[in-house]
Scaffold this active site. Structure first.
Site, mmCIF file in Angstrom:
data_model
loop_
_atom_site.group_PDB
_atom_site.id
_atom_site.type_symbol
_atom_site.label_atom_id
_atom_site.label_comp_id
_atom_site.label_asym_id
_atom_site.label_seq_id
_atom_site.Cartn_x
_atom_site.Cartn_y
_atom_site.Cartn_z
ATOM 1 N N TYR A 1 0.817 -1.218 0.000
ATOM 2 C CA TYR A 1 0.000 0.000 0.000
ATOM 3 C C TYR A 1 0.850 1.268 0.000
ATOM 4 C CZ TYR A 1 -4.137 -2.817 0.679
ATOM 5 O OH TYR A 1 -5.149 -3.714 0.481
ATOM 6 N N ASP B 1 10.384 -6.673 -4.336
ATOM 7 C CA ASP B 1 9.549 -7.309 -3.319
ATOM 8 C C ASP B 1 9.928 -8.779 -3.233
ATOM 9 O OD1 ASP B 1 6.587 -6.282 -2.019
ATOM 10 O OD2 ASP B 1 7.058 -8.425 -1.890
ATOM 11 N N THR C 1 5.915 -3.379 8.961
ATOM 12 C CA THR C 1 6.607 -3.404 10.267
ATOM 13 C C THR C 1 5.589 -3.741 11.349
ATOM 14 O OG1 THR C 1 6.271 -1.006 10.303
ATOM 15 C CG2 THR C 1 8.466 -1.778 9.687
ATOM 16 N N THR D 1 6.749 2.712 9.059
ATOM 17 C CA THR D 1 6.580 3.259 10.406
ATOM 18 C C THR D 1 7.458 2.467 11.378
ATOM 19 O OG1 THR D 1 4.303 3.739 9.823
ATOM 20 C CG2 THR D 1 4.863 3.834 12.168
ATOM 21 N N ARG E 1 2.132 8.793 4.949
ATOM 22 C CA ARG E 1 0.840 9.176 5.531
ATOM 23 C C ARG E 1 -0.337 8.750 4.659
ATOM 24 N NH1 ARG E 1 2.627 15.154 7.793
ATOM 25 N NH2 ARG E 1 2.862 14.473 9.961
ATOM 26 N N LYS F 1 5.498 10.173 13.656
ATOM 27 C CA LYS F 1 4.627 9.229 12.934
ATOM 28 C C LYS F 1 3.830 8.347 13.893
ATOM 29 C CE LYS F 1 2.515 6.796 10.113
ATOM 30 N NZ LYS F 1 1.491 7.288 9.225
ATOM 31 N N ASN G 1 -0.531 8.596 14.855
ATOM 32 C CA ASN G 1 -1.497 7.491 14.796
ATOM 33 C C ASN G 1 -2.015 7.105 16.184
ATOM 34 O OD1 ASN G 1 -1.621 7.353 12.097
ATOM 35 N ND2 ASN G 1 -0.402 5.508 11.843
ATOM 36 N N ARG H 1 -4.739 9.536 17.100
ATOM 37 C CA ARG H 1 -6.024 9.225 16.459
ATOM 38 C C ARG H 1 -6.704 8.038 17.161
ATOM 39 N NH1 ARG H 1 -9.256 10.250 12.364
ATOM 40 N NH2 ARG H 1 -10.116 8.570 11.109
ATOM 41 N N CYS I 1 -2.045 -0.038 10.530
ATOM 42 C CA CYS I 1 -1.334 1.015 11.272
ATOM 43 C C CYS I 1 -1.872 1.290 12.682
ATOM 44 C CB CYS I 1 -1.344 2.294 10.453
ATOM 45 S SG CYS I 1 -0.495 2.095 8.881
ATOM 46 N N LYS J 1 -1.338 -1.021 15.686
ATOM 47 C CA LYS J 1 0.027 -1.359 16.146
ATOM 48 C C LYS J 1 0.909 -0.143 16.436
ATOM 49 C CE LYS J 1 2.288 -1.103 11.836
ATOM 50 N NZ LYS J 1 3.424 -0.307 11.505
HETATM 51 N N1 NAD Z 1 -1.074 0.809 4.716
HETATM 52 C C1 NAD Z 1 -1.093 2.077 5.046
HETATM 53 O O1 NAD Z 1 -2.102 2.747 4.835
HETATM 54 C C2 NAD Z 1 0.128 2.750 5.664
HETATM 55 C C3 NAD Z 1 0.078 4.120 5.894
HETATM 56 C C4 NAD Z 1 1.174 4.757 6.451
HETATM 57 C C5 NAD Z 1 2.289 4.002 6.812
HETATM 58 N N2 NAD Z 1 2.292 2.670 6.613
HETATM 59 C C6 NAD Z 1 3.496 1.931 7.008
HETATM 60 O O2 NAD Z 1 4.213 1.603 5.823
HETATM 61 C C7 NAD Z 1 4.822 0.308 5.940
HETATM 62 C C8 NAD Z 1 4.327 -0.600 4.828
HETATM 63 O O3 NAD Z 1 2.942 -0.794 4.967
HETATM 64 P P1 NAD Z 1 2.070 -1.396 3.786
HETATM 65 O O4 NAD Z 1 0.661 -1.210 4.192
HETATM 66 O O5 NAD Z 1 2.522 -0.869 2.479
HETATM 67 O O6 NAD Z 1 2.466 -2.935 3.896
HETATM 68 P P2 NAD Z 1 2.125 -4.071 2.829
HETATM 69 O O7 NAD Z 1 2.053 -5.331 3.578
HETATM 70 O O8 NAD Z 1 0.955 -3.652 1.985
HETATM 71 O O9 NAD Z 1 3.385 -4.071 1.889
HETATM 72 C C9 NAD Z 1 4.642 -4.449 2.320
HETATM 73 C C10 NAD Z 1 5.348 -5.154 1.183
HETATM 74 O O10 NAD Z 1 6.687 -5.405 1.602
HETATM 75 C C11 NAD Z 1 7.047 -6.686 1.135
HETATM 76 N N3 NAD Z 1 8.159 -7.181 1.932
HETATM 77 C C12 NAD Z 1 8.131 -7.686 3.190
HETATM 78 N N4 NAD Z 1 9.365 -8.024 3.593
HETATM 79 C C13 NAD Z 1 10.188 -7.733 2.553
HETATM 80 C C14 NAD Z 1 11.577 -7.849 2.361
HETATM 81 N N5 NAD Z 1 12.380 -8.343 3.320
HETATM 82 N N6 NAD Z 1 12.108 -7.469 1.184
HETATM 83 C C15 NAD Z 1 11.297 -6.974 0.209
HETATM 84 N N7 NAD Z 1 9.971 -6.827 0.329
HETATM 85 C C16 NAD Z 1 9.426 -7.200 1.499
HETATM 86 C C17 NAD Z 1 5.795 -7.513 1.275
HETATM 87 O O11 NAD Z 1 5.843 -8.656 0.472
HETATM 88 C C18 NAD Z 1 4.725 -6.505 0.829
HETATM 89 O O12 NAD Z 1 4.479 -6.574 -0.561
HETATM 90 C C19 NAD Z 1 4.481 -0.161 7.344
HETATM 91 O O13 NAD Z 1 5.510 0.213 8.207
HETATM 92 C C20 NAD Z 1 3.230 0.623 7.688
HETATM 93 O O14 NAD Z 1 3.068 0.784 9.073
HETATM 94 C C21 NAD Z 1 1.237 2.016 6.030
#
Ligand code: NAD
Length: 434
Positions: free
Chosen positions: A13, A33, A90, A125, A159, A211, A215, A218, A265, A268
């Site tokens: 995402y 990935d 994370t 995060t 964000r 960061k 969250n 909220r 998010c 956690k």
């Molecule tokens: N989803 C949200 O709306 C959002 C918003 C703000 C911040 N975040 C933060 O951003 C980070 C990512 O969240 P996300 O929702 O995109 O997660 P996600 O699970 O959608 O995507 C993470 C990707 O990383 C890949 N991955 C995992 N380990 C890996 C590695 N060792 N090498 C390469 N790729 C690897 C996974 O296969 C997956 O495709 C987190 O820390 C999250 O807290 C997420």
């Protein structure tokens, strides 16, 4: 400096919109990935995310076709990259402690492949102090290089929010923590092309705390609204009217109560902050987590009470859970409050789960047509305010359900209209209408 050549590690995402946007601004981008299907989807110009993401699918297809973005599972693609963005998930472990295994896995391979002069920007995060205790150390150990002299480090927490990925990433302000002024300047040069929001320079630890605190804040606000909703139910008042009137007072921003808090998010990030800050013995944030985690179980209590009023039990009822993702019109099921509800209702005579965006949740196949989910049911629990639900009329509910009992976890329906149509209706923060 010449145009940065970018790598984005983690195509979820966060990583998908970032890679597509960087590529749309003219950067040469490689996405990395561990999941082959993610890389394959990107290379085919297809969005590997579910749910409605306005503009993102088109942008991804365009930049892949132009040759500005490609994806791989091999970290050797980092070798010729000057800017490497880390966007892996994370999570927390069962004891609510940061689980940095994916982060460390990614950093290990980045460290082994990155070249001198590279800037690593972590968007994931992090529990405060992870940049110094995990990120910097892993990269130095694996690369044999020295932070500051041979490579640079920045933390620019993301964000975005499912359903608004492209909008948020192009409009919101960003906090950029860097090891020194030169690194912040270099990161700023990139982010100023991505967002029309302001960029706020700071140090690494401040960016980490900002960061997780935004969250956690909220989450606490939602917990407050939920607690007021529980009080309103006991006192026979409508929490949504109370909220409306509270917010007529300046400097008040009471949030919406509801059936629980989900996603990757909010459930956690307060733990990431409180774990790092445990020496301060934080009490409010863990309590807020407990309040929000209890809401799906409160919904179940409301459901059991409502059924009892009609002389039924869950065991002899056909139950429909309406909405499975954690958020309106999103296909993201992570930590969805619907999961404990579905699991607790497995003892029902019949269980249907409806969701327009998800095929399956908690081992249960979803129904795509809301009419099919409601037809002949004795109880419908609305867990998500998917837009389609607002168009369901009380008259249709009354006509197609066997026993029209509605539990509204998201204030989708009007108590009065439901009552008029002869429906047993109860909602989080609302009184009972019969
Ligand atoms: N989803 C949200 O709306 C959002 C918003 C703000 C911040 N975040 C933060 O951003 C980070 C990512 O969240 P996300 O929702 O995109 O997660 P996600 O699970 O959608 O995507 C993470 C990707 O990383 C890949 N991955 C995992 N380990 C890996 C590695 N060792 N090498 C390469 N790729 C690897 C996974 O296969 C997956 O495709 C987190 O820390 C999250 O807290 C997420």
């Amino acid at each position: 400096m010449a145009q940065e050549r970018c790598a984005v590690v983690g195509l979820g995402y966060v990583g998908i919109p970032l890679s597509a946007l960087l590529a749309s601004k003219g950067y040469d981008v490689v996405g990395i990935d561990v999941l082959r299907e993610r890389a394959d989807a990107v290379n085919a110009g297809k969005l590997p995310l579910k749910g409605d993401e306005p503009g993102l699918g088109e942008m991804l297809a365009r930049v892949v076709k132009k040759g500005k973005l490609r994806a791989t599972t091999s970290f050797s693609a980092c070798k010729d990259r000057s800017a490497i963005f880390v966007c892996v998930d994370t999570p927390i472990d069962a004891d609510k402690r940061p689980d940095n295994s994916k982060l460390e896995g990614a950093l290990t391979w980045i460290g082994r492949n990155m070249r001198e002069g590279a800037m690593v920007v972590v968007e994931s995060t992090l529990a405060p102090e992870t940049m110094s205790s995990v990120v910097a150390k892993t990269l130095e150990r694996e690369s044999g290089m020295k932070l500051g002299k041979d490579f640079k480090l920045a933390h620019c927490p993301e964000r975005v929010m499912p359903g608004r990925l492209l909008f948020n990433i192009t409009h919101y302000d960003r906090v950029i923590g860097g090891i020194d002024r030169q690194t912040i300047k270099r990161a700023t040069a990139i982010y100023s092309k991505l967002t029309r929001g302001k960029l706020h320079p700071t140090d690494l630890i401040t960016a980490e705390i900002v960061k997780t605190a935004e969250n956690a804040y909220r989450d606490v606000q939602i917990a407050f609204a939920n607690e007021v909703a529980l009080i309103c139910e006991k006192l026979g008042a409508d929490a949504f009217e109370v909220r409306r009137l509270v917010n007529t007072c300046p400097f008040r921003d009471m949030h919406l109560p509801g059936a629980g808090v989900g996603g990757h998010c909010l459930p956690k990030d307060p733990w990431l902050l409180t774990q790092s800050g445990k020496a301060a013995n934080p009490k409010l944030m863990p309590t807020a987590r407990a309040v929000n985690d209890s809401m799906p179980f409160h919904v179940l209590d409301l459901a059991a009470n409502a059924l009892r009023r009609t002389g039924r039990t869950v065991e002899d009822s056909v139950v429909a859970v309406m909405g499975a993702s954690f958020l309106q019109d999103s296909g993201d099921p992570r930590n969805s409050p619907s999961i404990p509800v579905i699991e607790s209702l497995r003892g029902a005579k019949g269980l249907r789960v409806h969701d327009p965006f998800l095929e399956e949740i908690a081992g249960t196949d979803t129904v795509k047509d809301w009419k099919k989910a409601l037809e002949g049911a004795d109880l419908a629990v609305f867990m998500v305010s998917h837009k389609a639900y607002a168009r369901i009329s009380p008259q249709t509910i009354k006509k197609i359900m066997r026993t029209p009992v509605i539990v509204d976890g998201r204030n989708i329906f009007s108590s009065e209209k439901m009552k008029k149509a002869g429906i047993f209706y109860i909602g989080v923060g609302k009184g009972f209408s019969e």
